[in-house]
Structure formats: structure tokens, C-alpha cells
Design a protein around this motif. Structure first.
Motif, PDB file in Angstrom:
ATOM      1  N   ASP A  18       0.822  -1.207   0.000  1.00  0.00           N
ATOM      2  CA  ASP A  18       0.000   0.000   0.000  1.00  0.00           C
ATOM      3  C   ASP A  18       0.862   1.264   0.000  1.00  0.00           C
ATOM      4  OD1 ASP A  18      -2.654   1.375   0.393  1.00  0.00           O
ATOM      5  OD2 ASP A  18      -1.669   2.004   2.249  1.00  0.00           O
ATOM      6  N   GLY A  46       3.652   1.460  -1.465  1.00  0.00           N
ATOM      7  CA  GLY A  46       4.435   1.472  -2.695  1.00  0.00           C
ATOM      8  C   GLY A  46       5.854   0.988  -2.535  1.00  0.00           C
ATOM      9  N   ASP A  47       6.181   0.396  -1.389  1.00  0.00           N
ATOM     10  CA  ASP A  47       7.533  -0.105  -1.129  1.00  0.00           C
ATOM     11  C   ASP A  47       7.580  -1.589  -1.495  1.00  0.00           C
ATOM     12  OD1 ASP A  47      10.055  -0.701  -0.226  1.00  0.00           O
ATOM     13  OD2 ASP A  47       9.864   0.433   1.646  1.00  0.00           O
ATOM     14  N   TRP A  48       7.773  -1.875  -2.781  1.00  0.00           N
ATOM     15  CA  TRP A  48       7.746  -3.251  -3.268  1.00  0.00           C
ATOM     16  C   TRP A  48       8.966  -4.035  -2.775  1.00  0.00           C
ATOM     17  CZ3 TRP A  48       3.535  -5.254  -5.490  1.00  0.00           C
ATOM     18  CH2 TRP A  48       2.580  -4.357  -5.980  1.00  0.00           C
TER      19      TRP A  48
END
Length: 528
Positions: free
Chosen positions: A232, A234-236
Motif C-alpha cells: 500500500d 508502494g515499497d515493493w
């Protein structure tokens, strides 16, 4: 094979229901309680997800990590709580180890805690309802979390089985487990009070939760719950790292359980060697009478049986609990209830003495011990040292609070509570026999379905003790409202009333004991 294990587990559960209606009632209450907890957790998560999804995700991470820690740690202290599918029972069947491991894993999901964890994991995924694409990610993390909970619990207990085979190790762990369990409430209360006193802002609380969750997310306990919050945000990279932690942890858990299972199937459990005692212990020190013999036996139990000593382990924690309950001011006048509370706990501790005897109760029947000697010996074993402890606590609390004017009242209420609860317990333990942990079992282990029978018996004893103690309690209130003169009256009434109720309880409990000895023996042996 998996279906066979699940069916076997359910058949064993159904058979326990047919054997005792109390077990069915207790199981139903456990289900209702689990459903209540699940509903509260899911509603809170969905509501929080609509307001602040990131903060809600961090809170879910922390709560999930604590739940997994409980899954891994509690079975160590409550070793043997559910042994219906103990691997030792399948040694002679020649089942391949991998099939046995798979079957035991599937059967592990049939318990109430496992089913509740599955439902909570599914429900918590909907905390991300504002971003529907995250729901499958959260569900995948929940599946990994549940697998780590169930399999990790089995792996830990199997790996530590050689240590837990020692009775002394089990006793130490069981008693030690009570310390963190008893302190959970006071710690939560203290934390809440500190936050309120410090007038912590929302940003400070959010920062604290985020920092703790960031650390917990790198552990196997928090990583499964932290995948969705990382995606959520955006820290893949973080999400991938947490996924790898989950998979590696799951692989390690399977390896540990597999090797522990291999050892358990070829190595029989060893019984702990008994200690080498010198002399006859308390039997040498107490009079050679039926009452003295029963008291010596009871004192030996209080020292060596963890089911008894667990009750004593709580007593030293009571000052800490009361100090925390007093608020940020530390020790205040609320600690004056320490002595009466201790007296009540010690007196009520013998309310299940006969049930704790298990098959050893046959000694009392075979030797013809009278009911009065049995009741008196058990009451004296805890009553005499209990009176000394209560006296020390009463004097110490009056000294700490500098309320010597209340000392007579505190002593009167304490002695009265001790005598009344000993008398009531002497009657109820001969009349109400309910299931208790068996000798050698963890004191945290409760037989299935025993909750309702235990609740009814203990509630009856508590209500009777409270009703009989009303006169001295009224005098205690008058001491606080009117003046110290009523404290001296409370001291006289408390001592006289406590001794009278204790003597009458021993007498009437002894009569019930003599009249119902065959029925008591039958009830005790049915639970042995």
C-alpha cells in the motif's frame, strides 16, 4: 490420509461431548467467545481501514505478531494441553513421516484457536476495502501467518519435547508462565495511564506504533501481516523482503518439525527421575494423628505439586498489581486490600483439594480417615502459614501507607476472610467435585468442558463467602466512614467469625465427606 486425520480428530471431539455434557457446554461457550473476539477485531479493522489504512495496517501487524508469539510460546508452558493426536500414538502404525506431518497439520486446524485465527485473518484483509486490489495480498499474508502459527506451534513443542519430558522442567515452566500472564493486565493499564498522563498527541502515538511495527515487520511474527501495508505504501522491495522472510521461516519450521517428529517416532518419552528425599519430611514434624498426617500430605503437595504452588506464585505479584492499579501515584491506600485479598486467595485455594488428589484419594478411603480429620488437616496445612503471611502483609501495608489507625480493621477483615473461605472451601470441596488438571499436568491445562462446572462451583463458593463475610465488611466500611473505633470491633468480629465459620465448615464438610465417600470416590476416579 489428510481427511482421515481430520475425521479422527473430529470423532475424538464428538466422543468427548457424548461422555460429558459439561464439555459440550464449555466448548459452545468457547465458540461464542471466539466469535465475539473475531467480530470485534474485524469490525475494528474495517472501521480503521476507512479512516487511516496505513495506521490500521501497522496496528494489525503488531496485533498479529503478538498473536503468533502466543501461538509459539503458550504451548511450551501448557505442554500436553491437547495430546489427542500425539505423534507417539501413531508409532505402531507405520505411517510415512511426511504423510503423518501433513495429516497432523490439517488436524491442527480443527481446534477453536486455529479456526478463529483463520477467520480473523480473512476478516482483517477487508481492512483494505478502500483499495480492493490489496485484499488478495492481505489474504495471502494471512494464509502465511496462519500456517506459521499452527506449524510453528507444533514445531516448537516437538523440538522441546526432550526438555519437557522432564517433570521438573514442566513444573518450573508452568509456574513461570503465570508471571507474564498475571502481569498482562497491569502492564496494559500502566501503559494506558502513562499515555493519558503524558497527554500524548496523535502524531506521537502514530510515530511510536510505526517505529515498533517497522522492527516487528522484520521478524517471522510480523512479516506476514506487513506485506499488505508495504504494498500500500508502494515499497515493493520491503514487501518482497517480508515475503521472503515468511517463506524462509515456513521452510525452517517444517524442517524443525519434521526432524523433531522423526525423533519422537523412534525415541520413547522418558519419565523424569524422582528426587531423592531424606526422611519423612512433614510427616516427621507433625503429630502422628489422622489430622496431622493429612496436613503433612497437604503441605507436601503445596511445596512439590505445581498445581498447588501455582496459586502461591501469584501472591508475590499482588503488591505490584495493586501498586499499578493505584495509578500514577504509586503506592496508596488501595494497597491496604493486599492482606484481605491474599487471605481470600489462600483460603479458597483448597476448594478443589479432593479433585486434585485424583487416584491418591483412594488412600483416604482405604485407611478410613474420618471426614473431620480430612477437612481439618487440609485447612490447617494452608491456614496456619496463611495466617502468618496475611499478618505480615497487613502490618507492612499499614506501615507503607502510614495508616496505623486502620490496622485493626485490616487485620480483622483479613483473618475473617481467611477463616470464612477455609470453612466454605471445606464444605464445597466435599460437595462439588469438578474436573481439574491431572497430577503431572501443567496447572494451565484445563480438561475439555471443565469451564462451566468450574465456574458454577467457584461462583457458589464465592457468593457464600461474601454473604457470610458481610458483617465484618460492613464494620470495615463504618471504620472508614465513622471512625477507628469500629476497626477494633471489626478485629474481634473478624477473628471470632473466621474461627467459627472455619470450625463449622470442617464439621459440616466432614459430615458430607463421611456420608458421600463412595460417591466422591466415584467422581474422582471418573476424572482420573
Amino acid at each position: 490420509m489428510v481427511a482421515h486425520f481430520v475425521r479422527l480428530r473430529l470423532m475424538i471431539l464428538a466422543n468427548t461431548f457424548r461422555r460429558s455434557v459439561w464439555q459440550m457446554i464449555g466448548y459452545l461457550f468457547a465458540i461464542l467467545y471466539a466469535l465475539f473476539v473475531i467480530g470485534m477485531a474485524v469490525v475494528g479493522a474495517v472501521a480503521g481501514g476507512g479512516v487511516d489504512p496505513q495506521l490500521t495496517g501497522q496496528i494489525i501487524l503488531l496485533a498479529g505478531a503478538l498473536a503468533m508469539v502466543a501461538w509459539w510460546v503458550v504451548p511450551i508452558f501448557a505442554f500436553g494441553t491437547d495430546a489427542t493426536l500425539d505423534p507417539q500414538r501413531f508409532v505402531s502404525f507405520g505411517i510415512p513421516r511426511r504423510q503423518l506431518l501433513t495429516g497432523l497439520t490439517a488436524a491442527g486446524f480443527t481446534s477453536i484457536p486455529a479456526a478463529a485465527t483463520v477467520l480473523v485473518s480473512v476478516g482483517l484483509a477487508f481492512a483494505w476495502w478502500r483499495t480492493p486490489a490489496l485484499i488478495p495480498v492481505a489474504l495471502a499474508g494471512g494464509v502465511l501467518a496462519v500456517a506459521l502459527c499452527v506449524m510453528g506451534s507444533r514445531a516448537v513443542t516437538t523440538a522441546l519435547a526432550p526438555l519437557l519430558d522432564s517433570r521438573r522442567s514442566r513444573e518450573v515452566l508452568a509456574v513461570a508462565a503465570l508471571v507474564p500472564i498475571v502481569m498482562i493486565g497491569p502492564v496494559i493499564s500502566w501503559s494506558t495511564t502513562r499515555l493519558a498522563d503524558g497527554a500524548a498527541s496523535g502524531d506521537q502515538v502514530r510515530s511510536l506504533v510505526t517505529d515498533i511495527a517497522a522492527v516487528a515487520g522484520w521478524t517471522p511474527f510480523g512479516a506476514p501481516w506487513g506485506i499488505a501495508p508495504a504494498v500500500d505504501a508502494g515499497d515493493w522491495g520491503l514487501a518482497g523482503a517480508r515475503l521472503m522472510i515468511c517463506l524462509l521461516s515456513l521452510m525452517l519450521v517444517v524442517i524443525v518439525w519434521d526432524r523433531g517428529l522423526a525423533r519422537a517416532l523412534v525415541t520413547p518419552p522418558t519419565a523424569g527421575a524422582g528426587g531423592r528425599g531424606k526422611g519423612l519430611g512433614w510427616f516427621d514434624r507433625l503429630p502422628s494423628t489422622p489430622t496431622g498426617a493429612v496436613a503433612a500430605r497437604a503441605l507436601t503437595y503445596w511445596i512439590r505439586d505445581p498445581r498447588y504452588s501455582a496459586s502461591l506464585a501469584v501472591v508475590p505479584l499482588l503488591p505490584v498489581i495493586l501498586a499499578v492499579a493505584g495509578g500514577s501515584g504509586g503506592l496508596n491506600e488501595i494497597i491496604l486490600i493486599l492482606a484481605p485479598l491474599t487471605a481470600w486467595i489462600l483460603g479458597f485455594a483448597i476448594s478443589a483439594d479432593i479433585a486434585y488428589d485424583s487416584s491418591a484419594f483412594a488412600l483416604h478411603v482405604a485407611t478410613g480417615v474420618s471426614g473431620r480429620a480430612d477437612r481439618a488437616g487440609r485447612a490447617l496445612a494452608i491456614g496456619v502459614p496463611g495466617a502468618l503471611v496475611v499478618s505480615v502483609f497487613a502490618v507492612a501495608t499499614c506501615a507503607v501507607t502510614d495508616r496505623w489507625d486502620l490496622a485493626p480493621m485490616v487485620l480483622g477483615v483479613s483473618y475473617g476472610a481467611l477463616g470464612v473461605t477455609l470453612g466454605v472451601s471445606s464444605v464445597t470441596s466435599a460437595r462439588l467435585i469438578y474436573p481439574v488438571p491431572k497430577p503431572g499436568d501443567s496447572p494451565l491445562k484445563q480438561p475439555q468442558g471443565a469451564a462451566m462446572a468450574t465456574f458454577v462451583a467457584q461462583m457458589a463458593g464465592m457468593l457464600a463467602s461474601f454473604a457470610i463475610s458481610l458483617p465484618v465488611l460492613v464494620l470495615a466500611v463504618l471504620t472508614l466512614v465513622v471512625g477507628p473505633v469500629f476497626g477494633w470491633i471489626a478485629l474481634v468480629v473478624g477473628i471470632a467469625g473466621g474461627v467459627t465459620v472455619c470450625v463449622l465448615g470442617v464439621r459440616f464438610g466432614g459430615r458430607w465427606f463421611d456420608r458421600r465417600t463412595p460417591e466422591i470416590m466415584q467422581q474422582v476416579m471418573a476424572q482420573a
